[in-house]
Design a protein around this motif. Structure first.
Motif, PDB file in Angstrom:
ATOM      1  N   ILE A 149      34.947  45.160  49.083  1.00 27.63           N
ATOM      2  CA  ILE A 149      35.430  45.206  47.710  1.00 27.63           C
ATOM      3  C   ILE A 149      34.265  45.204  46.733  1.00 27.63           C
ATOM      4  CG2 ILE A 149      37.657  44.153  48.211  1.00 27.63           C
ATOM      5  CD1 ILE A 149      36.592  41.520  47.210  1.00 27.63           C
ATOM      6  N   LYS A 150      34.494  45.836  45.592  1.00 30.40           N
ATOM      7  CA  LYS A 150      33.469  45.931  44.556  1.00 30.40           C
ATOM      8  C   LYS A 150      34.108  45.634  43.209  1.00 30.40           C
ATOM      9  CE  LYS A 150      34.089  50.977  44.270  1.00 30.40           C
ATOM     10  NZ  LYS A 150      35.202  50.997  45.241  1.00 30.40           N
ATOM     11  N   VAL A 151      33.273  45.519  42.199  1.00 28.84           N
ATOM     12  CA  VAL A 151      33.780  45.243  40.856  1.00 28.84           C
ATOM     13  C   VAL A 151      34.767  46.338  40.448  1.00 28.84           C
ATOM     14  CG1 VAL A 151      33.150  45.071  38.421  1.00 28.84           C
ATOM     15  CG2 VAL A 151      31.724  43.971  40.157  1.00 28.84           C
ATOM     16  N   GLY A 152      35.908  45.923  39.951  1.00 32.11           N
ATOM     17  CA  GLY A 152      36.953  46.861  39.560  1.00 32.11           C
ATOM     18  C   GLY A 152      38.066  46.994  40.580  1.00 32.11           C
ATOM     19  N   ASP A 153      37.811  46.552  41.820  1.00 27.21           N
ATOM     20  CA  ASP A 153      38.851  46.588  42.852  1.00 27.21           C
ATOM     21  C   ASP A 153      39.847  45.459  42.636  1.00 27.21           C
ATOM     22  OD1 ASP A 153      37.809  48.801  44.086  1.00 27.21           O
ATOM     23  OD2 ASP A 153      36.713  47.668  45.616  1.00 27.21           O
ATOM     24  N   LYS A 154      41.035  45.640  43.219  1.00 24.95           N
ATOM     25  CA  LYS A 154      42.084  44.625  43.133  1.00 24.95           C
ATOM     26  C   LYS A 154      42.481  44.169  44.531  1.00 24.95           C
ATOM     27  CE  LYS A 154      44.324  47.537  40.530  1.00 24.95           C
ATOM     28  NZ  LYS A 154      45.363  48.232  39.749  1.00 24.95           N
ATOM     29  N   VAL A 155      42.716  42.875  44.657  1.00 26.31           N
ATOM     30  CA  VAL A 155      43.176  42.296  45.915  1.00 26.31           C
ATOM     31  C   VAL A 155      44.609  41.819  45.722  1.00 26.31           C
ATOM     32  CG1 VAL A 155      42.822  40.498  47.644  1.00 26.31           C
ATOM     33  CG2 VAL A 155      40.844  41.590  46.555  1.00 26.31           C
ATOM     34  N   PHE A 263      44.295  40.010  42.177  1.00 23.48           N
ATOM     35  CA  PHE A 263      42.986  39.510  41.776  1.00 23.48           C
ATOM     36  C   PHE A 263      42.106  40.716  41.454  1.00 23.48           C
ATOM     37  CE2 PHE A 263      44.940  36.454  44.573  1.00 23.48           C
ATOM     38  CZ  PHE A 263      44.689  35.230  43.977  1.00 23.48           C
ATOM     39  N   LEU A 264      41.802  40.912  40.188  1.00 28.14           N
ATOM     40  CA  LEU A 264      40.912  41.990  39.759  1.00 28.14           C
ATOM     41  C   LEU A 264      39.482  41.463  39.791  1.00 28.14           C
ATOM     42  CD1 LEU A 264      40.379  44.811  38.454  1.00 28.14           C
ATOM     43  CD2 LEU A 264      40.623  43.655  36.234  1.00 28.14           C
ATOM     44  N   ILE A 265      38.634  42.078  40.602  1.00 29.35           N
ATOM     45  CA  ILE A 265      37.256  41.612  40.750  1.00 29.35           C
ATOM     46  C   ILE A 265      36.448  42.044  39.524  1.00 29.35           C
ATOM     47  CG2 ILE A 265      35.234  41.571  42.238  1.00 29.35           C
ATOM     48  CD1 ILE A 265      37.863  40.459  43.469  1.00 29.35           C
ATOM     49  N   THR A 266      35.858  41.076  38.824  1.00 31.47           N
ATOM     50  CA  THR A 266      35.115  41.366  37.594  1.00 31.47           C
ATOM     51  C   THR A 266      33.607  41.172  37.743  1.00 31.47           C
ATOM     52  OG1 THR A 266      35.465  39.088  36.824  1.00 31.47           O
ATOM     53  CG2 THR A 266      37.076  40.756  36.138  1.00 31.47           C
ATOM     54  N   LYS A 267      33.192  40.449  38.785  1.00 30.88           N
ATOM     55  CA  LYS A 267      31.757  40.222  38.985  1.00 30.88           C
ATOM     56  C   LYS A 267      31.514  39.805  40.430  1.00 30.88           C
ATOM     57  CE  LYS A 267      27.881  37.391  37.306  1.00 30.88           C
ATOM     58  NZ  LYS A 267      27.486  36.292  36.378  1.00 30.88           N
ATOM     59  N   LEU A 268      30.420  40.300  41.010  1.00 34.64           N
ATOM     60  CA  LEU A 268      30.036  39.930  42.373  1.00 34.64           C
ATOM     61  C   LEU A 268      28.566  39.510  42.410  1.00 34.64           C
ATOM     62  CD1 LEU A 268      31.810  42.731  44.453  1.00 34.64           C
ATOM     63  CD2 LEU A 268      32.402  40.310  44.410  1.00 34.64           C
TER      64      LEU A 268
END
Length: 268
Positions: A149-155, A263-268
């Motif tokens: 998963i990367k920024v912008g992906d959704k879980v 869950f929208l990934i906003t930072k990794l």
């Protein structure tokens, strides 16, 4: 009878709501190693797993209700590690595929309320092996917190669903969120937005009514409930935000799956 066809002797098979394969391996009393016969059967099952379709693997060990907590946590963890070793020896990468190995300790029961105490205890001496299948929900949407998963992906986790008109967590959702907590504790740089959704709302309305608060903020309340639950488990509020998306983003896979959070990934 072929070995693989005899797998039911040691392993109980079923599918969760998320279409993940769950295999249960039972152990003898006070043991964390497998007999040669059990090892053969489990190894046979593992070899039949199509690794190209596997996103991740979770391993949870358990004990029956006898003994003290410290001993049972150690025993349940050793049982989980036994299955982990079989997976690794079969070629599953211990870093990218096997994301959780955890001993849960003993399963508490009330001995005086159980009809068949011996059978109940034998079923609690086990390891649950959960094989999470790769995402089939579309580009940028995943059904597990994978390394891809990367920024912008959704879980989107199908075990975190809500009852109609409710923003209260079900017992199944709480168990799934407890697994999320374990992952978030390991991936401390991950920041995310919790997005709530609703189903079954007329197009003239942007959100549903929460039957408990009587507010037309159902999707927001669902997201906030998850936010508060994670916060209660010591996940920093600085890592997460929440908002309601109403009925804007149906999955097209049935009403139940639209009563969800993502869950929208906003930072990794």
């Amino acid at each position: 009878m072929k070995l693989c066809s005899a797998i039911f002797l040691f392993i109980l098979y079923n599918l969760s709501a998320q279409q993940n394969t769950i295999e249960t391996i039972y152990f003898e009393f006070d043991k964390f190693d497998l007999t040669p016969r059990q090892t053969e059967v489990v190894t046979c099952f593992i070899k039949d797993i199509d690794s190209s379709k596997v996103e991740s693997i979770e391993i949870y060990g358990y004990c029956d209700d006898r003994g003290n907590d410290e001993y049972n946590f150690r025993l349940s963890n050793n049982r989980a590690k036994t299955i982990q070793k079989l997976l690794v020896s079969a070629g599953f990468n211990n870093q990218t595929k096997i994301i959780i190995i955890e001993g849960k300790g003993r399963v508490r029961i009330k001995a005086d309320t159980v009809e068949n105490l011996h059978e109940t205890r034998s079923r609690n001496r086990r390891v649950d092996l959960i094989v999470v299948k790769k995402n089939n929900l579309g580009k940028g949407i995943y059904n597990s917190f994978s390394n891809k998963i990367k920024v912008g992906d959704k879980v989107f986790l199908e075990n975190i669903l809500f009852n109609l008109g409710s923003s209260k967590l079900t017992s199944i959702a709480k168990k799934e969120l407890d697994k999320v907590v374990v992952i978030l504790e390991k991936q401390k740089n991950m920041h995310f937005e919790i997005r709530g959704h609703v189903c079954c709302t007329p197009p003239i309305y942007s959100d549903g009514i929460d039957k408990d608060t009587k507010e037309r903020k159902l999707s927001r309340n669902r997201a906030k409930t998850v936010f508060n639950y994670l916060s209660s488990k010591k996940i920093s509020k600085n890592r997460m935000t929440y908002r309601g998306c109403g009925n804007k983003y149906p999955l097209g896979k049935g009403d139940a799956l639209d009563r969800r959070v993502e869950f929208l990934i906003t930072k990794l």
